[in-house]
Design a protein around this motif. Structure first.
Motif, PDB file in Angstrom:
ATOM      1  N   ASN A  46      -2.112  54.250  32.940  1.00  0.00           N
ATOM      2  CA  ASN A  46      -1.458  53.819  31.652  1.00  0.00           C
ATOM      3  C   ASN A  46      -1.462  52.346  31.798  1.00  0.00           C
ATOM      4  N   GLY A  75      -8.294  53.361  32.851  1.00  0.00           N
ATOM      5  CA  GLY A  75      -8.039  54.391  31.640  1.00  0.00           C
ATOM      6  C   GLY A  75      -8.449  53.750  30.288  1.00  0.00           C
ATOM      7  N   ASN A  76      -7.886  54.228  29.304  1.00  0.00           N
ATOM      8  CA  ASN A  76      -8.410  53.806  28.002  1.00  0.00           C
ATOM      9  C   ASN A  76      -7.072  53.003  27.108  1.00  0.00           C
ATOM     10  N   THR A  77      -5.800  52.760  28.096  1.00  0.00           N
ATOM     11  CA  THR A  77      -4.669  52.153  27.409  1.00  0.00           C
ATOM     12  C   THR A  77      -4.884  50.830  27.439  1.00  0.00           C
ATOM     13  N   GLY A  86     -12.903  53.147  31.344  1.00  0.00           N
ATOM     14  CA  GLY A  86     -12.552  53.826  30.108  1.00  0.00           C
ATOM     15  C   GLY A  86     -12.855  52.677  29.005  1.00  0.00           C
ATOM     16  N   SER A  87     -11.626  52.367  28.324  1.00  0.00           N
ATOM     17  CA  SER A  87     -12.028  51.019  27.509  1.00  0.00           C
ATOM     18  C   SER A  87     -11.560  49.795  28.229  1.00  0.00           C
ATOM     19  N   THR A  97     -10.902  54.494  39.138  1.00  0.00           N
ATOM     20  CA  THR A  97     -10.778  54.909  37.520  1.00  0.00           C
ATOM     21  C   THR A  97     -10.041  54.166  36.609  1.00  0.00           C
TER      22      THR A  97
END
Length: 265
Positions: free
Chosen positions: A195, A218-220, A254-255, A216
């Motif tokens: 997050n 994330g996308n947030t 991710g993003s 890794t």
């Protein structure tokens, strides 16, 4: 002591439980090296709380405690006076794991800044010996941070032999900063930005060693205009940096962005 020499060595153990709430151990040596305090319960949970704020519970009679507890307030107080080693044992009441959730650990007290923290999770035999750090902040300035998941239980920080299940180190949404960082695991090391992102940073040398290493993101995003203010993973050293795996090293974004960096070799 105060008149010369190095600080001493203090070991605190418990057959059924370990209670160090409110304890103060001072191994400072004005004219020598700071000493060490060793804690070695079966399992240990590090939680947010004041100095002396939380006691350790008891397990069944003649059975080692499954989960002993120490607060970040107690750790911070200790790091103001001494280096600190938290190492676990194997026993019928626990698996040798160390867990830290929502804690803020530092060595600021008394202007120490150079004292070091070591966390050694025993992972030989039937023990699991994993370390899990979640939503936490470690700030050790010029002091060292050593994390060993799957420790062999002997002097030093060597790893036990792998049995396929022991010794994982997982860091999620946490910031770990120190003068030197040494992270080793029999199994996998996973650094996750779920997050808010995870940062592992040393002003000096950094060593990361495991069977497999997974970084890794994330996308947030907390701020979409700043890609370094989201669920990123960031490894940075001001000195020599070694990232080594016997298996694979995977950077999965991710993003947000993952950054793996260090001083030129």
């Amino acid at each position: 002591g105060a008149e010369g020499g190095d600080g001493g060595f203090v070991e605190t153990s418990g057959h059924r439980a370990l209670d160090v709430a409110g304890a103060r151990v001072d191994t400072r040596a004005p004219d020598g090296k700071t000493g060490d305090w060793l804690l070695d319960p079966t399992n240990i949970d590090i939680v947010s709380g004041p100095y002396g704020g939380i006691l350790i519970g008891y397990g069944a009679p003649f059975d080692p405690l499954g989960n002993s507890t120490i607060t970040d307030g107690d750790i911070n107080n200790t790091l103001g006076y001494s280096n600190l080693t938290i190492q676990t044992k194997a026993g019928t009441g626990g698996n040798g794991n160390i867990t830290a959730t929502g804690v803020n650990i530092n060595n600021f007290k008394n202007g120490a800044t150079g004292n070091s923290l070591s966390m050694l999770a025993y992972g030989d035999g039937p023990a699991t010996g994993s370390i899990t750090i979640t939503s936490s902040n470690f700030q050790l300035n010029t002091g060292g941070l050593t994390l060993v998941a799957g420790w062999d239980g002997n002097a030093g920080t060597n790893l036990a032999a792998s049995d396929g299940t022991n010794g994982s180190l997982t860091i999620t949404d946490s910031s770990l900063r120190a003068g030197a960082v040494d992270m080793k695991a029999v199994g996998n090391i996973s650094v996750i930005g779920l997050n808010i992102g995870s940062i592992i940073e040393s002003s000096g040398a950094m060593n990361v060693q495991a069977s497999n290493i997974y970084l890794t993101g994330g996308n947030t995003f907390n701020n979409p205009a700043n890609p370094n203010n989201g669920a990123f993973v960031y490894l940075k050293s001001g000195g020599a940096q070694t990232v080594a795996a016997t298996g694979e090293i995977v950077l999965q974004a991710g993003s947000a962005n993952n950054t793996l960096s260090g001083a030129p070799q």
